[in-house]
Design an enzyme around this catalytic site. Structure first.
Site, mmCIF file in Angstrom:
data_model
loop_
_atom_site.group_PDB
_atom_site.id
_atom_site.type_symbol
_atom_site.label_atom_id
_atom_site.label_comp_id
_atom_site.label_asym_id
_atom_site.label_seq_id
_atom_site.Cartn_x
_atom_site.Cartn_y
_atom_site.Cartn_z
ATOM 1 N N GLU A 104 0.756 -1.108 0.040
ATOM 2 C CA GLU A 104 -0.039 0.154 -0.147
ATOM 3 C C GLU A 104 0.969 1.086 -0.023
ATOM 4 O OE1 GLU A 104 -3.583 -0.021 2.505
ATOM 5 O OE2 GLU A 104 -2.988 1.644 3.213
ATOM 6 N N GLU A 108 -3.154 10.032 3.425
ATOM 7 C CA GLU A 108 -4.345 10.009 4.265
ATOM 8 C C GLU A 108 -4.343 11.322 5.196
ATOM 9 O OE1 GLU A 108 -5.177 6.079 6.175
ATOM 10 O OE2 GLU A 108 -2.919 5.902 6.215
ATOM 11 N N GLN A 118 -0.836 12.737 6.115
ATOM 12 C CA GLN A 118 0.168 11.867 6.453
ATOM 13 C C GLN A 118 0.449 10.690 5.185
ATOM 14 O OE1 GLN A 118 -0.351 9.037 10.038
ATOM 15 N NE2 GLN A 118 -0.429 7.464 8.436
ATOM 16 N N THR A 119 1.617 10.442 4.826
ATOM 17 C CA THR A 119 2.040 9.637 4.063
ATOM 18 C C THR A 119 2.647 8.483 4.521
ATOM 19 O OG1 THR A 119 4.397 10.636 3.756
ATOM 20 C CG2 THR A 119 2.715 11.537 2.275
ATOM 21 N N ASN A 120 2.398 7.275 3.809
ATOM 22 C CA ASN A 120 3.069 5.907 4.342
ATOM 23 C C ASN A 120 3.139 4.947 3.353
ATOM 24 O OD1 ASN A 120 3.811 4.182 6.449
ATOM 25 N ND2 ASN A 120 2.040 3.638 7.215
ATOM 26 N N GLY A 128 4.498 1.262 9.238
ATOM 27 C CA GLY A 128 5.347 2.003 10.320
ATOM 28 C C GLY A 128 6.318 2.926 9.772
ATOM 29 N N ARG A 129 5.907 3.553 8.293
ATOM 30 C CA ARG A 129 6.952 4.576 7.593
ATOM 31 C C ARG A 129 5.959 5.707 7.628
ATOM 32 N NH1 ARG A 129 6.703 -0.675 5.234
ATOM 33 N NH2 ARG A 129 8.570 -1.783 5.078
#
Length: 312
Positions: A104, A108, A118-120, A128-129
């Site tokens: 993914e 967000e 937020q990016t991930n 956890g990134r």
């Protein structure tokens, strides 16, 4: 993280961000809705999607095929207005929402702070990134452009054309490689981390509408012939789950012929969603002469075609 009082007002970008269109992309023409299609309006002629969150809950839409590494996705988004504490609204790529081993890549929005995003990214179910990015605007004040470029060696996140994050692949480290759908949803995330992530939902300004337009997806790097794992209906059509559930209600206690009710469900489902229509038609074949209770057969169809069992 910035508070809303610290946001800097900026002019709304133009309706169509032609200059921001990633190379090798095209407009997203067709979508599916995994749950609550009545809360998602797709104005395909205008290229707009509006997701409403109210007492019905929200909705999640997605592309109808997965995309391979080497392309980009993008959309202009206007966040819901008002006190959105508790809500999560987003734009992201995922190999399959809800899968334990999903890859993914996210944008967000966390409802308690509309001046941040937020990016991930996740690999084989592991995240956890996360990174929080302060925005120079209130994301509900107007439309802004969000893009994700994803390749075999790097991922980039851009807002209004500006690079906000780049991750490069490190030899030996896990990397998102699975084909991915483009998703977006609006949902109540109050329960996560006791409300510390998105805040606590109050709903004082409901209904909340998150709007998406000028949505772009890769032109060539797609798996268009892959079977739809959700087997769900398109926006604007009756959802397969609702159609099958209606069949269950209609055919209880012999009030209506089971075969006719199930056939009606098949007609209500989008003709392009072959698995859904087949599932509803199977009810007609199963419920002959009372050998199988009509309501049970229709319930089986619900299980086969309901894409909303695991909501984000």
């Amino acid at each position: 993280m910035a508070s809303e009082s610290e946001c800097v007002a900026v002019a709304e970008p133009p309706h169509v961000h032609v200059h921001l269109h990633p190379d090798g992309t095209e407009p997203l023409a067709h979508i599916a809705v995994d749950y609550c299609p009545e809360a998602c309006h797709h104005a395909s002629e205008d290229g707009e999607i509006h997701v409403t969150y109210d007492d019905r809950g929200g909705a999640r839409w997605r592309s109808r095929c997965r995309f391979l590494p080497g392309g980009a996705v993008a959309a202009t988004i206007r966040a819901p207005a008002g006190d959105t504490a508790g809500l999560n609204y987003n734009l992201y790529l995922s190999s399959l929402e809800g899968s334990r081993d999903m890859d993914e890549i996210d944008f967000e929005f966390l409802g308690h702070d509309k001046c941040a995003v937020q990016t991930n990214f996740h690999v084989a179910g592991g995240g956890g990134r996360e990174q929080i990015h302060v925005l120079p605007f209130d994301s509900s004040d107007g439309f802004h452009h969000y893009a994700i470029a994803w390749g075999a060696d790097a991922i980039e996140w851009r807002i209004d054309g500006e690079l906000i994050r780049r991750e490069e692949r490190v030899a030996g480290e896990p990397w998102p490689e699975k084909p991915m759908f483009l998703y977006a949803s609006v949902w109540d995330a109050s329960h996560i981390n006791d409300g510390k992530w998105t805040g606590t939902y109050h709903g004082r300004d409901a209904p909340y509408v998150c709007s998406y337009r000028d949505i772009r997806v890769p032109l060539a790097l797609s798996l268009e012939d892959e079977e739809d794992p959700y087997k769900c209906a398109c926006v604007g059509d009756a959802s397969a789950a609702i159609a099958a559930a209606d069949a269950a209600e209609q055919v209880d206690a012999g009030d209506a012929p089971a075969a006719a009710a199930a056939a009606d469900a098949a007609e209500e489902v989008d003709a392009g969603d072959a698995p859904a229509a087949t599932a509803a038609t199977d009810v007609a074949e199963q419920v002959d002469a009372g050998d199988v209770p009509a309501s049970a057969a229709a319930a089986d169809a619900v299980k086969e075609v309901d894409a909303g069992a695991g909501k984000d």
